[in-house]
Design an enzyme around this catalytic site. Structure first.
Site, PDB file in Angstrom:
ATOM      1  N   LYS A   1       3.695   9.031 -11.357  1.00  0.00           N
ATOM      2  CA  LYS A   1       4.466   9.556 -10.226  1.00  0.00           C
ATOM      3  C   LYS A   1       4.180   8.729  -8.972  1.00  0.00           C
ATOM      4  O   LYS A   1       3.227   7.934  -8.949  1.00  0.00           O
ATOM      5  CB  LYS A   1       4.110  11.021 -10.005  1.00  0.00           C
ATOM      6  CG  LYS A   1       2.628  11.257  -9.760  1.00  0.00           C
ATOM      7  CD  LYS A   1       2.238  12.712  -9.992  1.00  0.00           C
ATOM      8  CE  LYS A   1       0.765  12.907  -9.695  1.00  0.00           C
ATOM      9  NZ  LYS A   1       0.277  14.213 -10.143  1.00  0.00           N
TER      10      LYS A   1
ATOM     11  N   ARG B   1      -0.097  27.267  -8.382  1.00  0.00           N
ATOM     12  CA  ARG B   1       1.024  26.441  -7.939  1.00  0.00           C
ATOM     13  C   ARG B   1       2.122  26.584  -8.994  1.00  0.00           C
ATOM     14  O   ARG B   1       2.706  27.650  -9.117  1.00  0.00           O
ATOM     15  CB  ARG B   1       0.541  24.990  -7.745  1.00  0.00           C
ATOM     16  CG  ARG B   1       1.516  24.091  -7.037  1.00  0.00           C
ATOM     17  CD  ARG B   1       1.003  22.653  -6.876  1.00  0.00           C
ATOM     18  NE  ARG B   1       0.755  21.994  -8.162  1.00  0.00           N
ATOM     19  CZ  ARG B   1       0.404  20.729  -8.302  1.00  0.00           C
ATOM     20  NH1 ARG B   1       0.250  19.960  -7.236  1.00  0.00           N
ATOM     21  NH2 ARG B   1       0.210  20.201  -9.483  1.00  0.00           N
TER      22      ARG B   1
ATOM     23  N   TYR C   1      -7.034   1.613  21.376  1.00  0.00           N
ATOM     24  CA  TYR C   1      -6.555   2.882  21.928  1.00  0.00           C
ATOM     25  C   TYR C   1      -7.672   3.911  22.046  1.00  0.00           C
ATOM     26  O   TYR C   1      -8.540   4.003  21.175  1.00  0.00           O
ATOM     27  CB  TYR C   1      -5.478   3.473  21.017  1.00  0.00           C
ATOM     28  CG  TYR C   1      -4.183   2.699  21.019  1.00  0.00           C
ATOM     29  CD1 TYR C   1      -3.476   2.466  22.195  1.00  0.00           C
ATOM     30  CD2 TYR C   1      -3.673   2.202  19.824  1.00  0.00           C
ATOM     31  CE1 TYR C   1      -2.289   1.754  22.181  1.00  0.00           C
ATOM     32  CE2 TYR C   1      -2.481   1.495  19.807  1.00  0.00           C
ATOM     33  CZ  TYR C   1      -1.794   1.272  20.983  1.00  0.00           C
ATOM     34  OH  TYR C   1      -0.623   0.575  20.973  1.00  0.00           O
TER      35      TYR C   1
ATOM     36  N   MET D   1      -1.199   0.448  14.676  1.00  0.00           N
ATOM     37  CA  MET D   1      -0.130   0.361  13.677  1.00  0.00           C
ATOM     38  C   MET D   1      -0.087  -1.012  13.001  1.00  0.00           C
ATOM     39  O   MET D   1       0.105  -1.104  11.786  1.00  0.00           O
ATOM     40  CB  MET D   1       1.227   0.656  14.333  1.00  0.00           C
ATOM     41  CG  MET D   1       2.351   0.798  13.324  1.00  0.00           C
ATOM     42  SD  MET D   1       3.963   1.021  14.072  1.00  0.00           S
ATOM     43  CE  MET D   1       3.895   2.700  14.633  1.00  0.00           C
TER      44      MET D   1
HETATM   45  C1  LIG Z   1      -0.830  14.000 -10.909  1.00  0.00           C
HETATM   46  C2  LIG Z   1      -1.070  14.887 -12.058  1.00  0.00           C
HETATM   47  C3  LIG Z   1      -1.947  14.487 -13.079  1.00  0.00           C
HETATM   48  C4  LIG Z   1      -2.763  13.223 -13.033  1.00  0.00           C
HETATM   49  O1  LIG Z   1      -3.910  13.436 -12.285  1.00  0.00           O
HETATM   50  P1  LIG Z   1      -5.004  12.292 -12.076  1.00  0.00           P
HETATM   51  O2  LIG Z   1      -6.113  13.016 -11.428  1.00  0.00           O
HETATM   52  O3  LIG Z   1      -4.405  11.260 -11.190  1.00  0.00           O
HETATM   53  O4  LIG Z   1      -5.354  11.772 -13.427  1.00  0.00           O
HETATM   54  C5  LIG Z   1      -2.065  15.319 -14.171  1.00  0.00           C
HETATM   55  N1  LIG Z   1      -1.368  16.485 -14.255  1.00  0.00           N
HETATM   56  C6  LIG Z   1      -0.530  16.905 -13.263  1.00  0.00           C
HETATM   57  C7  LIG Z   1       0.195  18.182 -13.431  1.00  0.00           C
HETATM   58  C8  LIG Z   1      -0.362  16.123 -12.143  1.00  0.00           C
HETATM   59  O5  LIG Z   1       0.459  16.544 -11.175  1.00  0.00           O
END
Ligand SMILES: *Cc1c(COP(=O)(O)O)cnc(C)c1O
Length: 373
Positions: free
Chosen positions: A34, A132, A261, A309
């Site tokens: 992702k 969640r 800054y 930045m």
């Molecule tokens: C992002 C995610 C993972 C992967 O987690 P990592 O800690 O990066 O290995 C696994 N399961 C779900 C549901 C996730 O959202």
């Protein structure tokens, strides 16, 4: 280039091989890619992962899933996040598997599958304590019954997600809740049915010949080891990503001068200050000024003053040799015997590696190293 991220695809491949070798045989590897493969760039990364032999991809949403599907058919793609109703059609258009959490989603998917006269594949997500996504575990059995009654819906797997893998007591409780549902539900017992819970930092479910037969690996494949003890915690994965910039200016400033800054740093001595041509507009976290270091010619120098930045300041007063303009500055990665880990920079900046990887901006070119050693 003023700054760039180097991505070593051969290291990714070696990490994958190491992870695979360390998992009990038969356990399927779901590669989580992702957020543009954790900032590494989805196209080159997923292509290499396909060659490396991952079993399944997982992403957050249908846009990310479609990107992978357009690279090739054949790999199952699991969408971990909930779909908006207007995205449902993409499940069929791109041959995706949804993580299903609710009766409402089931009804939507059923209606679509009937309308299109096709089957929709899902993994059922159980909320065992993350609070969640997923159906709350105590309500899961009735949803499983409803899925079993839905001929249009093919249940291909079941998953849960751990809230705090570092808390072994709570994780154990989550695992127990999950397994109790699986046992009561009398799910299909075929090897293609995936049962998964663990991510990179919680790989403990494989003790005692448990029912689990897949893992979801994100961060670990990119060579960022889990800081806490876990089954794969000791794996010597290699960082895949390094981040570099260049020295754009050097100037001498007198003792007592305040820098950058909000004047958060005041020089305690006459100093030689370098200006690095990257800032938080690239990937250098705002809060790493006065905490982290940069490597130049194999030596470590402190970042000072507030990160801006487009520029970051580095204290070169202790450099023995003259440092030329244009010299490479490594903020994450290796120079000679010194190395700055991404997890160290994240910790210095008060954040986590996942967020730091996601904050490498569009302005940063990704340079891919593809060669196998
Ligand atoms: C992002 C995610 C993972 C992967 O987690 P990592 O800690 O990066 O290995 C696994 N399961 C779900 C549901 C996730 O959202």
């Amino acid at each position: 280039m003023r700054c760039w991220a180097e991505i070593d695809l051969a290291a990714l491949e070696r990490n994958l091989a190491l992870i695979r070798k360390s998992l009990p045989s038969g356990v399927r590897l779901i590669s989580v890619v992702k957020a543009d493969a954790y900032g590494h760039g989805i196209h080159p990364t997923a292509t290499r992962l396909m060659q490396t032999g991952v079993d399944t991809f997982a992403v957050a949403n249908v846009k990310e899933a479609a990107d992978i599907r357009e690279m090739g058919s054949g790999w199952p793609i699991l969408v971990l996040g909930p779909l908006l109703a207007e995205e449902d059609q993409a499940l069929l258009d791109y041959d995706l598997t949804a993580a299903l959490s609710s009766q409402e989603e089931l009804e939507r998917f059923q209606a679509l599958a009937r309308k299109e006269n096709q089957e929709i594949s899902v993994h059922l997500k159980i909320d065992t304590g993350m609070g969640r996504l997923g159906v709350w575990w105590e309500n899961a059995l009735s949803l499983i019954e409803a899925i079993k009654q839905a001929p249009e819906i093919k249940l291909c797997g079941i998953l849960t997600h751990f809230a705090q893998p570092s808390d072994s007591g709570f994780t154990k409780e989550q695992r127990k809740r999950f397994l109790s549902i699986i046992e009561q539900a009398k799910l299909e017992d075929e090897p293609s049915f995936l049962i998964h819970a663990d991510n990179s930092s919680s790989l403990r479910s494989f003790e005692n010949n448990s029912l689990f037969n897949a893992v979801r690996i994100g961060l670990l494949q990119f060579g960022i080891a889990s800081p806490r003890g876990s089954l794969l915690g000791g794996l010597e994965v290699e960082p895949v990503l390094s981040f570099h910039s260049k020295l754009a200016m050097v100037k001498e400033l007198p003792k007592g001068t305040s820098l950058s800054y909000d004047r958060q740093y005041t020089l305690k001595r006459d100093s030689r200050i370098g200006i690095i041509s990257a800032g938080y507009g690239d990937a250098i976290p705002l809060h790493c000024g006065n905490r982290s270091n940069g490597l130049i010619q194999g030596q470590s120098y402190p970042l000072i003053g507030r990160v801006t930045m487009d520029q970051t300041l580095i204290d070169l007063t202790d450099s023995r040799d003259e440092i030329q303009l244009g010299e490479k500055v490594t903020l994450v990665g290796k120079q000679d015997s010194r190395e700055i880990l991404l997890s160290t920079l994240a910790e210095d900046a008060g954040t986590i590696p996942w967020e730091l990887l996601c904050s490498i901006t569009k302005r940063v070119p990704r340079i891919y190293r593809t060669k196998r050693e």
